[in-house]
Design a protein around this motif. Structure first.
Motif, mmCIF file in Angstrom:
data_model
loop_
_atom_site.group_PDB
_atom_site.id
_atom_site.type_symbol
_atom_site.label_atom_id
_atom_site.label_comp_id
_atom_site.label_asym_id
_atom_site.label_seq_id
_atom_site.Cartn_x
_atom_site.Cartn_y
_atom_site.Cartn_z
ATOM 1 N N LEU A 140 15.309 -5.959 9.589
ATOM 2 C CA LEU A 140 14.571 -6.727 10.589
ATOM 3 C C LEU A 140 14.726 -8.227 10.360
ATOM 4 C CD1 LEU A 140 12.747 -6.539 13.077
ATOM 5 C CD2 LEU A 140 10.758 -6.340 11.558
ATOM 6 N N THR A 141 15.560 -8.621 9.401
ATOM 7 C CA THR A 141 15.856 -10.044 9.187
ATOM 8 C C THR A 141 16.977 -10.494 10.116
ATOM 9 O OG1 THR A 141 15.138 -9.935 6.878
ATOM 10 C CG2 THR A 141 16.583 -11.754 7.481
ATOM 11 N N ILE A 142 18.063 -9.742 10.124
ATOM 12 C CA ILE A 142 19.146 -9.920 11.101
ATOM 13 C C ILE A 142 19.371 -8.548 11.723
ATOM 14 C CG2 ILE A 142 21.523 -10.653 11.517
ATOM 15 C CD1 ILE A 142 20.001 -12.953 10.440
ATOM 16 N N PRO A 143 18.626 -8.196 12.758
ATOM 17 C CA PRO A 143 18.703 -6.833 13.301
ATOM 18 C C PRO A 143 20.082 -6.491 13.855
ATOM 19 C CG PRO A 143 16.710 -7.951 14.056
ATOM 20 C CD PRO A 143 17.572 -8.989 13.414
ATOM 21 N N CYS A 144 20.429 -5.215 13.706
ATOM 22 C CA CYS A 144 21.731 -4.752 14.189
ATOM 23 C C CYS A 144 21.857 -4.899 15.699
ATOM 24 C CB CYS A 144 21.966 -3.304 13.776
ATOM 25 S SG CYS A 144 20.682 -2.142 14.328
ATOM 26 N N THR A 145 20.743 -4.859 16.415
ATOM 27 C CA THR A 145 20.789 -5.015 17.870
ATOM 28 C C THR A 145 21.333 -6.383 18.256
ATOM 29 O OG1 THR A 145 18.455 -5.638 17.741
ATOM 30 C CG2 THR A 145 18.944 -3.380 18.388
ATOM 31 N N GLY A 146 20.951 -7.422 17.506
ATOM 32 C CA GLY A 146 21.454 -8.761 17.785
ATOM 33 C C GLY A 146 22.926 -8.891 17.459
ATOM 34 N N THR A 147 23.341 -8.286 16.342
ATOM 35 C CA THR A 147 24.757 -8.335 15.961
ATOM 36 C C THR A 147 25.620 -7.674 17.026
ATOM 37 O OG1 THR A 147 24.183 -8.328 13.610
ATOM 38 C CG2 THR A 147 26.431 -7.698 14.189
ATOM 39 N N GLN A 148 25.195 -6.499 17.486
ATOM 40 C CA GLN A 148 25.958 -5.814 18.530
ATOM 41 C C GLN A 148 25.985 -6.622 19.820
ATOM 42 O OE1 GLN A 148 24.807 -1.534 18.769
ATOM 43 N NE2 GLN A 148 23.931 -1.858 16.743
ATOM 44 N N GLN A 149 24.905 -7.361 20.083
ATOM 45 C CA GLN A 149 24.845 -8.147 21.316
ATOM 46 C C GLN A 149 25.856 -9.289 21.307
ATOM 47 O OE1 GLN A 149 23.261 -7.628 24.214
ATOM 48 N NE2 GLN A 149 24.318 -9.462 24.971
ATOM 49 N N TRP A 150 25.932 -10.047 20.189
ATOM 50 C CA TRP A 150 26.871 -11.184 20.212
ATOM 51 C C TRP A 150 28.323 -10.703 20.213
ATOM 52 C CZ3 TRP A 150 30.519 -11.984 16.520
ATOM 53 C CH2 TRP A 150 30.288 -11.594 15.207
ATOM 54 N N ILE A 151 28.574 -9.538 19.612
ATOM 55 C CA ILE A 151 29.931 -8.987 19.670
ATOM 56 C C ILE A 151 30.301 -8.659 21.117
ATOM 57 C CG2 ILE A 151 31.391 -7.028 19.019
ATOM 58 C CD1 ILE A 151 29.935 -6.984 16.321
ATOM 59 N N LYS A 152 29.348 -8.098 21.880
ATOM 60 C CA LYS A 152 29.606 -7.791 23.288
ATOM 61 C C LYS A 152 29.913 -9.053 24.082
ATOM 62 C CE LYS A 152 26.760 -3.601 23.460
ATOM 63 N NZ LYS A 152 25.519 -2.978 24.002
ATOM 64 N N GLU A 153 29.317 -10.174 23.664
ATOM 65 C CA GLU A 153 29.537 -11.442 24.361
ATOM 66 C C GLU A 153 30.992 -11.908 24.257
ATOM 67 O OE1 GLU A 153 27.283 -13.363 26.066
ATOM 68 O OE2 GLU A 153 25.613 -11.979 25.763
ATOM 69 N N LEU A 154 31.748 -11.363 23.321
ATOM 70 C CA LEU A 154 33.150 -11.758 23.155
ATOM 71 C C LEU A 154 34.060 -11.092 24.193
ATOM 72 C CD1 LEU A 154 33.494 -11.592 19.243
ATOM 73 C CD2 LEU A 154 32.865 -13.550 20.664
ATOM 74 N N ASN A 155 33.531 -10.079 24.887
ATOM 75 C CA ASN A 155 34.290 -9.387 25.940
ATOM 76 C C ASN A 155 35.620 -8.836 25.429
ATOM 77 O OD1 ASN A 155 32.393 -9.797 28.069
ATOM 78 N ND2 ASN A 155 33.101 -11.923 28.240
ATOM 79 N N LEU A 156 35.570 -8.157 24.298
ATOM 80 C CA LEU A 156 36.767 -7.539 23.732
ATOM 81 C C LEU A 156 36.950 -6.127 24.294
ATOM 82 C CD1 LEU A 156 36.128 -8.557 20.005
ATOM 83 C CD2 LEU A 156 37.611 -9.733 21.643
ATOM 84 N N THR A 157 38.142 -5.613 24.182
ATOM 85 C CA THR A 157 38.442 -4.268 24.654
ATOM 86 C C THR A 157 38.118 -3.238 23.575
ATOM 87 O OG1 THR A 157 40.226 -5.096 26.069
ATOM 88 C CG2 THR A 157 40.253 -2.746 25.545
ATOM 89 N N ILE A 158 37.370 -2.220 23.939
ATOM 90 C CA ILE A 158 37.046 -1.140 23.000
ATOM 91 C C ILE A 158 38.268 -0.232 22.851
ATOM 92 C CG2 ILE A 158 35.605 0.884 22.567
ATOM 93 C CD1 ILE A 158 33.394 -0.507 24.180
ATOM 94 N N VAL A 159 38.711 -0.033 21.612
ATOM 95 C CA VAL A 159 39.848 0.861 21.370
ATOM 96 C C VAL A 159 39.415 2.158 20.695
ATOM 97 C CG1 VAL A 159 41.591 -0.953 21.336
ATOM 98 C CG2 VAL A 159 40.401 -0.379 19.217
ATOM 99 N N ASN A 160 38.307 2.128 19.965
ATOM 100 C CA ASN A 160 37.704 3.338 19.392
ATOM 101 C C ASN A 160 36.202 3.232 19.625
ATOM 102 O OD1 ASN A 160 39.933 4.837 18.211
ATOM 103 N ND2 ASN A 160 40.103 3.157 16.760
ATOM 104 N N ASP A 161 35.674 4.070 20.517
ATOM 105 C CA ASP A 161 34.274 3.932 20.916
ATOM 106 C C ASP A 161 33.327 4.424 19.818
ATOM 107 O OD1 ASP A 161 32.156 3.220 22.523
ATOM 108 O OD2 ASP A 161 32.937 4.214 24.301
ATOM 109 N N TRP A 162 32.047 4.229 20.062
ATOM 110 C CA TRP A 162 30.968 4.508 19.101
ATOM 111 C C TRP A 162 31.085 5.916 18.528
ATOM 112 C CZ3 TRP A 162 27.589 1.021 17.246
ATOM 113 C CH2 TRP A 162 26.451 1.466 16.575
ATOM 114 N N ARG A 163 31.111 5.994 17.218
ATOM 115 C CA ARG A 163 31.235 7.287 16.551
ATOM 116 C C ARG A 163 30.699 7.156 15.125
ATOM 117 N NH1 ARG A 163 35.517 4.284 15.838
ATOM 118 N NH2 ARG A 163 36.842 4.485 13.994
ATOM 119 N N GLN A 164 30.445 8.266 14.458
ATOM 120 C CA GLN A 164 29.972 8.232 13.076
ATOM 121 C C GLN A 164 31.142 8.010 12.117
ATOM 122 O OE1 GLN A 164 30.196 10.868 15.064
ATOM 123 N NE2 GLN A 164 30.006 12.828 13.968
#
Length: 465
Positions: free
Chosen positions: A387-411
Motif C-alpha cells: 500500500l506504499t506503491i500499490p500495484c494498481t498505480g504501477t499497472q496504470q502508468w504502464i498502460k499510459e505508455l500505450n505499448l502492444t501486449i505480446v503475452n497477456d495476463w497470466r500466472q
C-alpha cells in the motif's frame, strides 16, 4: 594513417589508473559476524562526485563475471542505504535472525542472490545516505534531479576505474522512491551515448521494483487498491468516486463532500502497515540521526518487534531485521572491515529521515514514453500487498505508455506454485515485462526473496516468466 589500438586505449587506461587511485577501493575477504572467508568477491570504496563521496559495495558475479551483465542498484526513501539491497533484497548475505542471542548479529550466505549471474554495484545514493557524505556544507543539499545527475557521474567514474566491465551489458536497477531519479539516470546514459561521451556505456535495460513514477497516479492508486483488496467497502468507494471525480489526493475543505469521504478512508487505513497490509504495524526501526544508538534503549522503547521470531513468533515484526542492521553497521570492527572513513558519519542509519532533500520532480512518465522508443529490456514488478506503491498505480502508468501486449495476463510459477502474475509488452524493440509477486509487500524481495530471484534470473536470461 590509423593509430595502433594500444594508443587508442591509452587515454582510457590513464583515466582508469587515476580513478582507481581516487577510489581508495578495497577487496573485503572477511566480515565480522560471518564465519570464514566470503565465498564471493566483495569490493567497497568511495567515488568522488564533485564534493560528495559516494560509498559503494560491489559484488562481482558468482557465475561468469567476464561475460555476465553488471547492474547499478540503489534504494529508495529517498535516503535508504543500498545495504538494504545487499542484505535484505538482492545480495548474497542475510542476517541469521533465528540464532540471534545478543551481541554483534551474525551473517550467513544467501544462495538465491541476483549476483549468481550478475555483478551488482550497490551505491549509497543520494549523498547523506548510508556511508556517503559531503566534504562541504552546501553539498549536503540535494534533490531528485541532482541525485540523478550525481548517480550517473558516480557510475561513469566507477566504470572508468574498472574498464574490464565497460563492455558488459549494463542495467540500472532501483526500487521505491528512486523510481524517480533512477528513470532520469537511464535518460542521462542514453543522452551521453547519443552525444558521443567517452567511454560509451553499454546500456541494455533497466529494472524498477515497486517504483514511484508519477505522483498523481500513485496517490490516486491508494483508494483504488484499498477497495480492490477489501479495506474499503463498495459504498465508500462509490461515494468517493462520485464526490471526488477520480482525484483522491490533495483534497481541501472547499471540496466538502470529497473531503468527508477521504477522512473516513484515512481512518480506515490509519492502523494498516502500508509496506505490507498483512503484517502488524510496528515501531519504525530508524533512530533519528544524532541519537545515541543504544541496544538497551531500543529494546525498552520499540515494543514487541525487537523480539526474534523463535521467542514470540505471533508478535514478530518485519522491522526486527532492520534493527539488526543498526547494531551491525555501527560496529567499529564492521566499519573498519568495510573501509569506512572514520569521522565522516556520526551514526549509520538504514534510512536517513533527516536528509536535506528537495522533491523537484513529480513525474517521470514522459521519460518512459521517450525510452519506450528505444530497444531496451525492462522489468517492472510489485508486491500485491503493497500500500506504499500499490500495484494498481504501477499497472496504470504502464498502460499510459500505450505499448502492444505480446503475452497477456497470466500466472508465473516457482516450484510448480503460482508466484504471481505477469504481462509482457513490446514496441519497436522495446520490451517491458510487468510482474506481480503474490503475497509480497514493499519492497518485494524482502518478503519473497526466492521468487524475486527466479523472476530476475529469467528476465536477465530472456526466459519467459
Amino acid at each position: 594513417m590509423k593509430s595502433p589500438p594500444s594508443l587508442l586505449l591509452l587515454p582510457l587506461l590513464l583515466l582508469a589508473i587515476a580513478a582507481n587511485e581516487a577510489l581508495g577501493a578495497k577487496i573485503v575477504k572477511y566480515l565480522p559476524g560471518f564465519k570464514g572467508e566470503l565465498p564471493f568477491t566483495l569490493e567497497t570504496g568511495y567515488v568522488s562526485v564533485e564534493e560528495s563521496e559516494l560509498f559503494y559495495y560491489f559484488v562481482e558475479s558468482e557465475g561468469n563475471p567476464k561475460e555476465d551483465p553488471i547492474m547499478l542498484w540503489y534504494s529508495g526513501g529517498p535516503g535508504c542505504s543500498a545495504f538494504n539491497g545487499l542484505i535484505f533484497e538482492n545480495g548474497p548475505l542475510e542476517f541469521n535472525i533465528t540464532a540471534y542471542e545478543g551481541g554483534l548479529p551474525s551473517l550467513k550466505y544467501y544462495p538465491y542472490s541476483w549476483t549468481k549471474t550478475t555483478s551488482i554495484l550497490f551505491v549509497d545514493a543520494p549523498v547523506g545516505t548510508g556511508f556517503s557524505y559531503s566534504k562541504t556544507q552546501a553539498n549536503w543539499y540535494t534533490s531528485d534531479s541532482a541525485t540523478a545527475w550525481q548517480t550517473y557521474q558516480f557510475l561513469r567514474n566507477w566504470l572508468i576505474a574498472h574498464p574490464q566491465y565497460l563492455n558488459l551489458q549494463l542495467f540500472v536497477g532501483v526500487d521505491s522512491y528512486s523510481g524517480i531519479s533512477g528513470s532520469i539516470v537511464v535518460k542521462h546514459i542514453v543522452d551521453g551515448n547519443e552525444a558521443g561521451v567517452v567511454p560509451r556505456l553499454n546500456l541494455k535495460g533497466y529494472i524498477l521494483g515497486c517504483p514511484r513514477i508519477d505522483e498523481g497516479i500513485n496517490e490516486n492508486s491508494f483508494m483504488i487498491f484499498s477497495h480492490r483488496i477489501g479495506l474499503v467497502s463498495d459504498e465508500i468507494y462509490e461515494a468517493a468516486k462520485e464526490s471526488c471525480h477520480g482525484k483522491y489526493y490533495d483534497v481541501t475543505t472547499s471540496e466538502s463532500e470529497c473531503y468527508k469521504v477521504i477522512e473516513v478512508y484515512d481512518k480506515l487505513i490509519k492502523d494498516i502497515n502500508k509496506n505490507d497490509i498483512l503484517e502488524p504495524k510496528c515501531t519504525w526501526a530508524s533512530p533519528q540521526q544524532g541519537d545515541e544508538l543504544n541496544r538497551r534503549a531500543l529494546e525498552e522503547t520499540s515494543g514487541d518487534f525487537i523480539l526474534s521470531p523463535p521467542k514470540i513468533p505471533e508478535f514478530w515484526c518485519h522491522n526486527f531485521n532492520y534493527a539488526m542492521s543498526y547494531w551491525w553497521a555501527n560496529d567499529k570492527s564492521v566499519q573498519e572491515a568495510l573501509g569506512v572513513r572514520q569521522g565522516t558519519i556520526e551514526d549509520w542509519v538504514r534510512c536517513n529521515k533527516s536528509l536535506q532533500y528537495t522533491m523537484d520532480v513529480s513525474s517521470v512518465l514522459d521519460y518512459h514514453r521517450n525510452l519506450s522508443k528505444l530497444g531496451l529490456q525492462v522489468l517492472v514488478y510489485n508486491g500485491d500487498h503493497d500500500l506504499t506503491i500499490p500495484c494498481t498505480g504501477t499497472q496504470q502508468w504502464i498502460k499510459e505508455l500505450n505499448l502492444t501486449i505480446v503475452n497477456d495476463w497470466r500466472q508465473w510459477l516457482v516450484d510448480g506454485q503460482i508466484a504471481g502474475y505477469t504481462i509482457k509488452y513490446s514496441e519497436n524493440g522495446y520490451r517491458l515485462t510487468y510482474a506481480s509477486i503474490k503475497g509480497a509487500g514493499h519492497s518485494p524481495q524482502e518478503y519473497k526473496r526466492r521468487e524475486c530471484y527466479e523472476m530476475f534470473d529469467r528476465f536477465i536470461h530472456y526466459y519467459p516468466l
